[in-house]
Design a protein around this motif. Sequence first.
Motif, mmCIF file in Angstrom:
data_model
loop_
_atom_site.group_PDB
_atom_site.id
_atom_site.type_symbol
_atom_site.label_atom_id
_atom_site.label_comp_id
_atom_site.label_asym_id
_atom_site.label_seq_id
_atom_site.Cartn_x
_atom_site.Cartn_y
_atom_site.Cartn_z
ATOM 1 N N ILE A 236 41.855 73.125 45.105
ATOM 2 C CA ILE A 236 40.585 73.823 44.888
ATOM 3 C C ILE A 236 40.734 75.167 44.198
ATOM 4 C CG2 ILE A 236 39.452 72.668 46.824
ATOM 5 C CD1 ILE A 236 39.923 75.205 48.475
ATOM 6 N N GLY A 237 41.924 75.566 43.877
ATOM 7 C CA GLY A 237 42.082 76.825 43.170
ATOM 8 C C GLY A 237 43.537 77.120 42.906
ATOM 9 N N GLY A 238 43.805 77.890 41.860
ATOM 10 C CA GLY A 238 45.179 78.240 41.576
ATOM 11 C C GLY A 238 45.273 79.297 40.488
ATOM 12 N N THR A 239 46.368 79.978 40.448
ATOM 13 C CA THR A 239 46.624 80.961 39.397
ATOM 14 C C THR A 239 48.118 81.205 39.334
ATOM 15 O OG1 THR A 239 45.960 83.120 38.536
ATOM 16 C CG2 THR A 239 46.450 82.996 40.884
ATOM 17 N N GLY A 240 48.552 82.033 38.421
ATOM 18 C CA GLY A 240 49.971 82.317 38.314
ATOM 19 C C GLY A 240 50.267 83.272 37.175
ATOM 20 N N GLN A 241 51.517 83.668 37.088
ATOM 21 C CA GLN A 241 51.993 84.481 35.973
ATOM 22 C C GLN A 241 53.317 83.912 35.503
ATOM 23 O OE1 GLN A 241 52.160 88.630 36.977
ATOM 24 N NE2 GLN A 241 49.944 88.885 36.936
ATOM 25 N N TRP A 242 53.455 83.783 34.195
ATOM 26 C CA TRP A 242 54.657 83.208 33.617
ATOM 27 C C TRP A 242 55.154 84.067 32.463
ATOM 28 C CZ3 TRP A 242 50.411 80.408 35.112
ATOM 29 C CH2 TRP A 242 50.609 79.444 36.107
ATOM 30 N N HIS B 286 46.500 79.080 34.452
ATOM 31 C CA HIS B 286 46.971 77.727 34.162
ATOM 32 C C HIS B 286 46.606 77.320 32.734
ATOM 33 C CE1 HIS B 286 48.553 76.764 38.044
ATOM 34 N NE2 HIS B 286 47.424 77.061 38.654
ATOM 35 N N LEU B 287 45.394 77.685 32.289
ATOM 36 C CA LEU B 287 44.952 77.328 30.941
ATOM 37 C C LEU B 287 45.854 77.968 29.888
ATOM 38 C CD1 LEU B 287 42.802 75.868 29.292
ATOM 39 C CD2 LEU B 287 41.457 77.978 29.310
ATOM 40 N N LEU C 27 48.514 87.361 43.709
ATOM 41 C CA LEU C 27 48.188 86.052 43.169
ATOM 42 C C LEU C 27 47.651 85.102 44.240
ATOM 43 C CD1 LEU C 27 51.139 85.529 40.664
ATOM 44 C CD2 LEU C 27 48.831 86.332 40.227
ATOM 45 N N GLY C 28 48.161 85.234 45.477
ATOM 46 C CA GLY C 28 47.610 84.420 46.563
ATOM 47 C C GLY C 28 46.146 84.721 46.793
ATOM 48 N N TYR C 29 45.802 86.006 46.745
ATOM 49 C CA TYR C 29 44.408 86.408 46.920
ATOM 50 C C TYR C 29 43.568 85.931 45.737
ATOM 51 C CZ TYR C 29 40.412 89.314 48.159
ATOM 52 O OH TYR C 29 39.172 89.736 48.516
ATOM 53 N N ALA C 30 44.130 86.055 44.521
ATOM 54 C CA ALA C 30 43.395 85.634 43.325
ATOM 55 C C ALA C 30 43.116 84.135 43.337
ATOM 56 C CB ALA C 30 44.181 86.013 42.073
ATOM 57 N N ALA C 31 44.087 83.342 43.786
ATOM 58 C CA ALA C 31 43.898 81.890 43.838
ATOM 59 C C ALA C 31 42.767 81.520 44.791
ATOM 60 C CB ALA C 31 45.195 81.211 44.270
ATOM 61 N N LEU C 32 42.736 82.174 45.946
ATOM 62 C CA LEU C 32 41.679 81.901 46.922
ATOM 63 C C LEU C 32 40.327 82.399 46.419
ATOM 64 C CD1 LEU C 32 43.657 82.828 50.130
ATOM 65 C CD2 LEU C 32 42.788 80.569 49.564
#
Length: 306
Positions: A75-81, A88-89, A166-171
């Motif tokens: 139901i949600g996700g984000t990250g940094q690479w 993700h996009l 990032l955990g907060y951003a994903a939620l």
Amino acid sequence: PLMEAGVDSLAATELSSRLRSHTGVALSPTIVFEQPTPRAVAAHLLEQASPPAAASAASSITGHTTDAGSALALIGGTGQWPGGGDSHLERWRLQAACADAMSSVPLTRWVLEEAADTSVLTSVQVACVRHGGFVAGAQRFDAVAFGLSPAEAGAMDPQQRLLLELGYAALHGSAQRRVTLMGGDGGVFLGIERPDWALAQPPSARGSVYAVTGDNVSAAAGRVSFALGLQGPCSSVDTACSSALVAVHWGAHAVRGGESRAALALAVSLKLVPHGTLGAASAGMLSVDGRCKTLDARANGYARSE
């Protein structure tokens, strides 16, 4: 949260005593830690005051199980690479364009000549540790947003700081709010590698009161649970390159097994000191040109990345 409103250990004991005298319900002196919000305390009191109804409600909440073969919703996700991908996009766009995310080592990570004795290294070893994949801006952190003092934030492993943000951003991106998560049975499952932060610290910093949790991988998952008020399963795991996959697997297992209604799966891997890279280079594992050429006749090792 009561603790954020100023209720300390002494006040928590007094609160428990007063509630006990008003309601006749036996309460733990640590009620504030077990039920962190006024709403949670009220719900707990109602449970204790009417056992039959509470038992029925509890069974409907905790007795659920999910078929092991059924689908789970992401139901949600984000990250940094590396390479600037902060969603993700963007990550898929970079991959589709075959963008080169490798670079020389940023000064915010290490200066090789200062971090190691280069006189004992071969030219190949030096070449191997001059590049890698690095997340931009990993040193930045909004400590105030998480109620942390500058002293504690400064002592924290940047990996823990990234996990909080990032955990907060994903939620948040999945329409979850801290006020509704607080006191829930949500689980936190974290994949995390060796703590480079501990090796990067001068001896004078290792005696800090914040150093106990600041570079501890087992405390990293607990910090996320505490910041969000989650009371479900919480664990950190290190299985090297597969740590993220294992964290997702454990989260799915917890939801399917009825241990928690939802799970937050996280993973982080920052390269803060050159020691691990130097060791891999000494073993002949790394590519001199810093490129992975999997299943290719030109393959000459792998490259480390965050």
